[in-house]
Design a protein around this motif. Sequence first.
Motif, PDB file in Angstrom:
ATOM      1  N   LEU A  50      60.049  12.249  11.542  1.00  0.00           N
ATOM      2  CA  LEU A  50      58.802  13.278  11.988  1.00  0.00           C
ATOM      3  C   LEU A  50      58.106  12.112  12.839  1.00  0.00           C
ATOM      4  O   LEU A  50      57.581  12.319  13.720  1.00  0.00           O
ATOM      5  CB  LEU A  50      58.667  14.475  11.325  1.00  0.00           C
ATOM      6  N   MET A  51      57.234  11.384  11.628  1.00  0.00           N
ATOM      7  CA  MET A  51      55.917   9.938  12.251  1.00  0.00           C
ATOM      8  C   MET A  51      57.063   9.281  12.870  1.00  0.00           C
ATOM      9  O   MET A  51      55.829   9.167  13.804  1.00  0.00           O
ATOM     10  CB  MET A  51      56.280   9.729  10.856  1.00  0.00           C
ATOM     11  N   VAL A  52      58.514   8.815  13.258  1.00  0.00           N
ATOM     12  CA  VAL A  52      58.869   8.122  13.592  1.00  0.00           C
ATOM     13  C   VAL A  52      59.026   9.130  14.990  1.00  0.00           C
ATOM     14  O   VAL A  52      58.670   8.292  16.151  1.00  0.00           O
ATOM     15  CB  VAL A  52      59.464   7.832  13.126  1.00  0.00           C
ATOM     16  N   VAL A  53      59.977   9.843  14.649  1.00  0.00           N
ATOM     17  CA  VAL A  53      59.949  10.736  16.554  1.00  0.00           C
ATOM     18  C   VAL A  53      58.043  10.742  17.058  1.00  0.00           C
ATOM     19  O   VAL A  53      57.679  10.622  18.445  1.00  0.00           O
ATOM     20  CB  VAL A  53      60.172  11.921  16.146  1.00  0.00           C
ATOM     21  N   LEU A  54      56.871  10.781  15.751  1.00  0.00           N
ATOM     22  CA  LEU A  54      55.488  11.337  16.792  1.00  0.00           C
ATOM     23  C   LEU A  54      54.852   9.524  17.301  1.00  0.00           C
ATOM     24  O   LEU A  54      54.901   9.822  18.502  1.00  0.00           O
ATOM     25  CB  LEU A  54      54.881  12.312  15.736  1.00  0.00           C
ATOM     26  N   SER A  55      55.494   8.770  16.723  1.00  0.00           N
ATOM     27  CA  SER A  55      54.728   7.222  17.035  1.00  0.00           C
ATOM     28  C   SER A  55      56.003   6.733  17.869  1.00  0.00           C
ATOM     29  O   SER A  55      54.911   6.610  19.537  1.00  0.00           O
ATOM     30  CB  SER A  55      55.519   6.744  15.965  1.00  0.00           C
ATOM     31  N   THR A  56      56.847   7.549  18.235  1.00  0.00           N
ATOM     32  CA  THR A  56      57.780   6.757  19.196  1.00  0.00           C
ATOM     33  C   THR A  56      57.130   7.843  21.173  1.00  0.00           C
ATOM     34  O   THR A  56      56.847   7.178  21.850  1.00  0.00           O
ATOM     35  CB  THR A  56      59.471   6.821  19.361  1.00  0.00           C
ATOM     36  N   MET A  58      54.010   9.248  21.333  1.00  0.00           N
ATOM     37  CA  MET A  58      52.772   8.189  22.119  1.00  0.00           C
ATOM     38  C   MET A  58      53.481   6.924  22.609  1.00  0.00           C
ATOM     39  O   MET A  58      52.840   6.540  23.604  1.00  0.00           O
ATOM     40  CB  MET A  58      52.203   8.655  20.305  1.00  0.00           C
ATOM     41  N   ILE A  59      54.442   6.148  21.828  1.00  0.00           N
ATOM     42  CA  ILE A  59      54.052   4.790  22.574  1.00  0.00           C
ATOM     43  C   ILE A  59      54.929   5.116  23.921  1.00  0.00           C
ATOM     44  O   ILE A  59      54.480   4.839  24.875  1.00  0.00           O
ATOM     45  CB  ILE A  59      54.873   4.166  21.814  1.00  0.00           C
ATOM     46  N   TYR A  60      55.524   6.120  23.946  1.00  0.00           N
ATOM     47  CA  TYR A  60      56.312   6.506  25.210  1.00  0.00           C
ATOM     48  C   TYR A  60      55.558   7.365  26.056  1.00  0.00           C
ATOM     49  O   TYR A  60      55.150   6.566  27.510  1.00  0.00           O
ATOM     50  CB  TYR A  60      57.107   7.154  25.112  1.00  0.00           C
ATOM     51  N   LEU A  61      54.512   7.619  26.495  1.00  0.00           N
ATOM     52  CA  LEU A  61      53.478   8.099  26.758  1.00  0.00           C
ATOM     53  C   LEU A  61      52.598   7.577  26.680  1.00  0.00           C
ATOM     54  O   LEU A  61      51.961   7.630  28.726  1.00  0.00           O
ATOM     55  CB  LEU A  61      52.811   9.687  26.224  1.00  0.00           C
ATOM     56  N   VAL A  62      52.001   6.925  26.200  1.00  0.00           N
ATOM     57  CA  VAL A  62      51.107   5.880  26.407  1.00  0.00           C
ATOM     58  C   VAL A  62      51.356   4.841  27.141  1.00  0.00           C
ATOM     59  O   VAL A  62      50.965   4.386  28.405  1.00  0.00           O
ATOM     60  CB  VAL A  62      50.784   4.906  25.219  1.00  0.00           C
ATOM     61  N   ASP A  63      53.222   4.306  27.254  1.00  0.00           N
ATOM     62  CA  ASP A  63      52.900   3.109  28.336  1.00  0.00           C
ATOM     63  C   ASP A  63      53.788   3.737  30.098  1.00  0.00           C
ATOM     64  O   ASP A  63      53.152   3.194  30.183  1.00  0.00           O
ATOM     65  CB  ASP A  63      54.944   2.272  27.667  1.00  0.00           C
ATOM     66  N   ASN A  64      53.831   5.088  29.485  1.00  0.00           N
ATOM     67  CA  ASN A  64      54.574   5.771  30.958  1.00  0.00           C
ATOM     68  C   ASN A  64      52.450   5.358  31.684  1.00  0.00           C
ATOM     69  O   ASN A  64      52.721   5.600  33.007  1.00  0.00           O
ATOM     70  CB  ASN A  64      54.447   6.649  30.671  1.00  0.00           C
ATOM     71  N   PHE A  65      52.026   5.942  30.901  1.00  0.00           N
ATOM     72  CA  PHE A  65      50.151   6.248  31.256  1.00  0.00           C
ATOM     73  C   PHE A  65      50.006   5.084  31.968  1.00  0.00           C
ATOM     74  O   PHE A  65      49.454   5.248  33.115  1.00  0.00           O
ATOM     75  CB  PHE A  65      49.451   6.777  29.972  1.00  0.00           C
ATOM     76  N   PHE A  66      49.585   3.786  31.383  1.00  0.00           N
ATOM     77  CA  PHE A  66      49.397   2.435  31.676  1.00  0.00           C
ATOM     78  C   PHE A  66      50.811   2.009  33.470  1.00  0.00           C
ATOM     79  O   PHE A  66      49.895   1.721  34.210  1.00  0.00           O
ATOM     80  CB  PHE A  66      49.461   1.998  30.724  1.00  0.00           C
TER      81      PHE A  66
END
Length: 75
Positions: A50-56, A58-66
Amino acid sequence: MAKKDGTQVEQPASNGFNASVFLQETKEEFDKVVWPSRQQLISESLAVILMVVLSTTMIYLVDNFFGWAARQVFR
């Protein structure tokens, strides 16, 4: 080598690697391990997944935002 009570334990002189001594000591160390129960193993494994999925995510969303922000600025 000292024991907990402060007495000394004599170590025999070692003349190289002895496989049978190694295996015996390895078995003794494995006997000291506290193994998790099946339920504990499953729940902690699910927590890690679960933590790996959540971390992944979040990184995906932040990357797309930037990426979106960079496209807006440098267009």
